[in-house]
Design an enzyme around this catalytic site. Sequence first.
Site, PDB file in Angstrom:
ATOM      1  N   LYS A 206       9.479 -24.586  -6.133  1.00 17.35           N
ATOM      2  CA  LYS A 206       8.231 -25.175  -6.597  1.00 17.35           C
ATOM      3  C   LYS A 206       7.892 -26.373  -5.718  1.00 17.35           C
ATOM      4  CE  LYS A 206       6.970 -23.003 -10.572  1.00 17.35           C
ATOM      5  NZ  LYS A 206       6.695 -21.666 -10.027  1.00 17.35           N
TER       6      LYS A 206
ATOM      7  N   ASP B  63      11.327 -31.859   0.469  1.00 14.70           N
ATOM      8  CA  ASP B  63      12.742 -31.628   0.177  1.00 14.70           C
ATOM      9  C   ASP B  63      13.329 -31.052   1.461  1.00 14.70           C
ATOM     10  OD1 ASP B  63      15.175 -30.536  -0.498  1.00 14.70           O
ATOM     11  OD2 ASP B  63      14.458 -29.483  -2.289  1.00 14.70           O
TER      12      ASP B  63
ATOM     13  N   TYR C 299       9.377 -16.650  -2.213  1.00 14.79           N
ATOM     14  CA  TYR C 299       9.607 -17.812  -3.055  1.00 14.79           C
ATOM     15  C   TYR C 299      10.602 -18.762  -2.433  1.00 14.79           C
ATOM     16  CZ  TYR C 299      10.418 -20.916  -6.831  1.00 14.79           C
ATOM     17  OH  TYR C 299      10.514 -22.063  -7.565  1.00 14.79           O
TER      18      TYR C 299
HETATM   19  C1  F6R Z   1      14.217 -25.399  -8.867  1.00 12.13           C
HETATM   20  C2  F6R Z   1      15.308 -25.405  -7.897  1.00 12.13           C
HETATM   21  C3  F6R Z   1      16.641 -24.918  -8.313  1.00 12.13           C
HETATM   22  C4  F6R Z   1      17.050 -23.664  -7.537  1.00 12.13           C
HETATM   23  C5  F6R Z   1      18.393 -23.129  -8.030  1.00 12.13           C
HETATM   24  C6  F6R Z   1      18.850 -21.927  -7.235  1.00 12.13           C
HETATM   25  O1  F6R Z   1      13.027 -25.782  -8.282  1.00 12.13           O
HETATM   26  O2  F6R Z   1      15.126 -25.781  -6.766  1.00 12.13           O
HETATM   27  O3  F6R Z   1      16.664 -24.677  -9.692  1.00 12.13           O
HETATM   28  O4  F6R Z   1      16.055 -22.683  -7.654  1.00 12.13           O
HETATM   29  O5  F6R Z   1      19.369 -24.126  -7.940  1.00 12.13           O
HETATM   30  O6  F6R Z   1      18.900 -22.275  -5.908  1.00 12.13           O
HETATM   31  P1  F6R Z   1      19.446 -21.279  -4.799  1.00 12.13           P
HETATM   32  O7  F6R Z   1      18.674 -20.005  -4.941  1.00 12.13           O
HETATM   33  O8  F6R Z   1      19.141 -22.000  -3.535  1.00 12.13           O
HETATM   34  O9  F6R Z   1      20.905 -21.094  -5.074  1.00 12.13           O
HETATM   35 MG    MG Z   2      12.466 -31.040  -5.523  1.00 10.62          MG
HETATM   36 MG    MG Z   3      15.212 -28.509  -3.878  1.00 10.59          MG
END
Ligand code: F6R
Ligand code: MG
Ligand code: MG
Length: 361
Positions: free
Chosen positions: A228, A11, A225
Amino acid sequence: SKITLTVIKADVGGFVGHTDVHPELLEIAKKHLKEKGKMLIDFHVTRVGDDIELIMTHREGIDNEEVHKLAWDALWSCGEKAKELKLYGAGQDLLKDSFSGNIKGLGPGVAEMEIEERKSEPVIIFMADKTEPGAWNLPLYKMFADPFNTVGLAIDPNMHQGFKFEVYDMIGHKKIIFETPEDIYDMLVFIGATGRYCIRRVYTKNNEIAAVSSTQRMNFMAGKYIGKDDPVLIVRCQNGLPAVGEALEPFANPYLVAGWMRGSHNGPMIPVSLEDAVPTRFDGPPRVCALGFQLAEGKLIGPQDFFKDVAFDNAREKALEIADYIRKMGPFEPHRLPLEELEYTTLPHVVKKLQGRWKEE
Ligand code: F6R
Ligand code: MG
Ligand code: MG
């Protein structure tokens, strides 16, 4: 000579948010592999959710520096474009500034196998978004060890002897080989703990590779973190291995996996076509796509987008019902992951903030 099938994914920026890959990035990846991939026999570039998937064949073997560097450079160029378009989380899985010998440990996920191409070589590339490597444990168990899923284990003399599973401890950094059916009960104790143990490879009893998954846990790698790992899995099919339909069958029941919103929720894994692999509801629910190819001297004949099949409609419907049901639990377990799994996210900050307010009793 042997053929190597390498899948490398990352990603490097979402469009929009964490839902999809911008088409310009896919064009860059294709162009890069086409122009710089002289050592490749063939390649196929696609995406599932916000992950770019580079599917490549060559004769260089696994862990080949040139092939890994090719993928790294392609993903890096995509990351540069992502920055220019200010896509979300541009460059996020490229954890290091430069390539050093092997792409493992640098952020992208890798699954690769070197094989003697059979008379006919059907393979499936499974690709998931919004979940983690342990999400393959249940389907791999069903494909290669459960005769209620794979009837070949009971009635095909070529499968009846069972398989070998290489299970990796992602926290202890150890591996073990389980023989099935002999070791099934022992193995289930570990592979049921999907956040820690994952099935990394499956072999026939003659030590032929049958399946390989990506096993990075980026959140452990990065020290904080960062999402995933959205794993991939390669499965060889037919003729002594699970039939294509036996390899797809575990996904007819949308089992629960960890991931979804903020990588912190359990939710149903929905089998979808590539077109429907744009997870938006609460950033999910988790998706799995399956692309089939026939290899012909390393050429990728395909793909066949398996989960387009209407026979998976009921699985999708059931998954949506489960999603409605479990979402109502909001931030409560077992929808939200247990604290140990959140250890890498907010928990340490909250613990620190409340230091002194907890009183011994
Ligand atoms: C799950 C994922 C999303 C982000 C969420 C918050 O794997 O990538 O659910 O965790 O959109 O993202 P941030 O912290 O970047 O605003
Ligand atoms: Mg992804
Ligand atoms: Mg992502």
